[in-house]
Design an enzyme around this catalytic site. Sequence first.
Site, PDB file in Angstrom:
ATOM      1  N   LYS A   8       0.851  -1.188   0.000  1.00 22.92           N
ATOM      2  CA  LYS A   8       0.000   0.000   0.000  1.00 22.92           C
ATOM      3  C   LYS A   8       0.887   1.239   0.000  1.00 22.92           C
ATOM      4  O   LYS A   8       1.717   1.431   0.896  1.00 22.92           O
ATOM      5  CB  LYS A   8      -0.926  -0.016   1.224  1.00 22.92           C
ATOM      6  N   GLY A  11      -0.721   8.211  -0.018  1.00 16.42           N
ATOM      7  CA  GLY A  11      -0.905   9.330  -0.921  1.00 16.42           C
ATOM      8  C   GLY A  11       0.246  10.316  -0.857  1.00 16.42           C
ATOM      9  O   GLY A  11       0.609  10.943  -1.859  1.00 16.42           O
ATOM     10  N   GLY A  42      -4.452  11.010   0.132  1.00 15.85           N
ATOM     11  CA  GLY A  42      -4.815  12.053   1.097  1.00 15.85           C
ATOM     12  C   GLY A  42      -4.426  13.471   0.721  1.00 15.85           C
ATOM     13  O   GLY A  42      -5.314  14.328   0.520  1.00 15.85           O
ATOM     14  N   ASP A 160      -5.718   1.979   3.617  1.00 15.12           N
ATOM     15  CA  ASP A 160      -5.093   0.965   4.485  1.00 15.12           C
ATOM     16  C   ASP A 160      -6.053  -0.200   4.699  1.00 15.12           C
ATOM     17  O   ASP A 160      -5.667  -1.364   4.645  1.00 15.12           O
ATOM     18  CB  ASP A 160      -4.731   1.582   5.851  1.00 15.12           C
ATOM     19  N   LYS A 215      -4.349   2.815   9.829  1.00 17.14           N
ATOM     20  CA  LYS A 215      -3.240   1.978   9.342  1.00 17.14           C
ATOM     21  C   LYS A 215      -2.922   0.881  10.364  1.00 17.14           C
ATOM     22  O   LYS A 215      -2.840  -0.295  10.011  1.00 17.14           O
ATOM     23  CB  LYS A 215      -2.013   2.857   9.106  1.00 17.14           C
TER      24      LYS A 215
HETATM   25  N1  ATP Z   1       2.502   7.296  16.567  1.00 13.71           N
HETATM   26  C1  ATP Z   1       2.621   7.693  15.305  1.00 13.71           C
HETATM   27  N2  ATP Z   1       3.697   7.318  14.578  1.00 13.71           N
HETATM   28  C2  ATP Z   1       3.854   7.724  13.300  1.00 13.71           C
HETATM   29  N3  ATP Z   1       2.963   8.496  12.639  1.00 13.71           N
HETATM   30  C3  ATP Z   1       1.864   8.910  13.294  1.00 13.71           C
HETATM   31  C4  ATP Z   1       1.636   8.520  14.644  1.00 13.71           C
HETATM   32  N4  ATP Z   1       0.463   9.076  15.049  1.00 13.71           N
HETATM   33  C5  ATP Z   1       0.000   9.767  13.995  1.00 13.71           C
HETATM   34  N5  ATP Z   1       0.809   9.682  12.923  1.00 13.71           N
HETATM   35  C6  ATP Z   1       0.571  10.331  11.627  1.00 13.71           C
HETATM   36  O1  ATP Z   1       0.160   9.359  10.673  1.00 13.71           O
HETATM   37  C7  ATP Z   1       0.617   9.826   9.388  1.00 13.71           C
HETATM   38  C8  ATP Z   1       0.542   8.688   8.372  1.00 13.71           C
HETATM   39  O2  ATP Z   1      -0.810   8.451   7.993  1.00 13.71           O
HETATM   40  P1  ATP Z   1      -1.472   9.205   6.738  1.00 13.71           P
HETATM   41  O3  ATP Z   1      -2.860   8.704   6.615  1.00 13.71           O
HETATM   42  O4  ATP Z   1      -1.273  10.669   6.866  1.00 13.71           O
HETATM   43  O5  ATP Z   1      -0.546   8.750   5.506  1.00 13.71           O
HETATM   44  P2  ATP Z   1      -0.757   7.580   4.458  1.00 13.71           P
HETATM   45  O6  ATP Z   1      -1.733   6.581   4.991  1.00 13.71           O
HETATM   46  O7  ATP Z   1       0.598   7.081   4.109  1.00 13.71           O
HETATM   47  O8  ATP Z   1      -1.353   8.332   3.202  1.00 13.71           O
HETATM   48  P3  ATP Z   1      -2.853   8.217   2.586  1.00 13.71           P
HETATM   49  O9  ATP Z   1      -3.795   8.315   3.765  1.00 13.71           O
HETATM   50  O10 ATP Z   1      -2.959   9.353   1.655  1.00 13.71           O
HETATM   51  O11 ATP Z   1      -2.905   6.890   1.906  1.00 13.71           O
HETATM   52  C9  ATP Z   1       2.009  10.317   9.691  1.00 13.71           C
HETATM   53  O12 ATP Z   1       2.475  11.220   8.704  1.00 13.71           O
HETATM   54  C10 ATP Z   1       1.819  10.996  11.051  1.00 13.71           C
HETATM   55  O13 ATP Z   1       1.518  12.364  10.899  1.00 13.71           O
HETATM   56 MG    MG Z   2      -3.807   7.205   5.506  1.00 19.46          MG
END
Ligand code: ATP
Ligand code: MG
Length: 259
Positions: A8, A11, A42, A160, A215
């Site tokens: 996965k 974004g 996202g 996710d 996630k």
């Molecule tokens: N304990 C944690 N450890 C790491 N990241 C965290 C934590 N708590 C919150 N986050 C946030 O979660 C974000 C990752 O999730 P996010 O949904 O933003 O990204 P993604 O799933 O990779 O992208 P998309 O949702 O577009 O597919 C990180 O950038 C951070 O800001």
């Molecule tokens: Mg996400």
Amino acid sequence: MRPVVVIKCGGSIISELSDSFFSSIHSLKNSGWNVVLVHGGGPDITNTLKQMKIQTEFKNGQRKTTKEVLHVVQMTLAGKLNKQLAGECQRRGLSAVGLSGQDAGLLTARILDEELLGLVGGIEKVNTDVLELLLNQNYIPVIAPLGVTEAFETLNVNADTAAAAIAQALNADKLLFVTDVDGILNKGELICETDPAEIEGCIKSGIISGGMIPKAEAAVNSLSGTLKEVMIVNGKKAFLKDNEFFGTKICPNKEAAAG
Ligand SMILES: Nc1ncnc2c1ncn2[C@@H]1O[C@H](COP(=O)(O)OP(=O)(O)OP(=O)(O)O)[C@@H](O)[C@H]1O
Ligand SMILES: [Mg+2]
């Protein structure tokens, strides 16, 4: 069928995927893996909504999706980013077919909580036929996470959650979440290995928040059958070296794995 790895791509890193990311996919394919890509969107969705002056808000890391927001989600995920990622694969010599979860009944979904999240779906069923057809012909399916209800209404599905459901339905051996941080962090420190009990505690205490909630939950929910280990890795860095992944490893029971 060959072993399956579901990857996965967040974004936030689709536009920043490095050469080493695509060479890792080549190596996986060369060593006999079937690869399935699922992507999020996202930041792009947020930017387009801003440009169109449409309000958006998040609840527990999931985007509240009105009809207006859903149009933008569909346009950005299935129209723009899906073609971009499939195109990047093609450019690097990887045969890829871009699909939306709406195609061929790939992702059947049901509204989770209309009042809280609007048109956001949880996956009910994955039609693996279409994926197996492509995998058997050596294509990489690239999937935009949109679902369709039994009444053929489109729903926004967290990427996710979609990746975890697809991994389970395909009896995948590996599931990898590629995101914009090194893994699950606690006060800036990387948690190298964790398990469902510890994750539950981290969500309750607020260590895990925002987009990391769906996630981490998706990772926990997918641990079963053939899938004994899920990884969260940083797509901005080389996360695979000598067959070892750098990031957070999530397994059914940390203590047992260590002993
Ligand atoms: N304990 C944690 N450890 C790491 N990241 C965290 C934590 N708590 C919150 N986050 C946030 O979660 C974000 C990752 O999730 P996010 O949904 O933003 O990204 P993604 O799933 O990779 O992208 P998309 O949702 O577009 O597919 C990180 O950038 C951070 O800001
Ligand atoms: Mg996400």
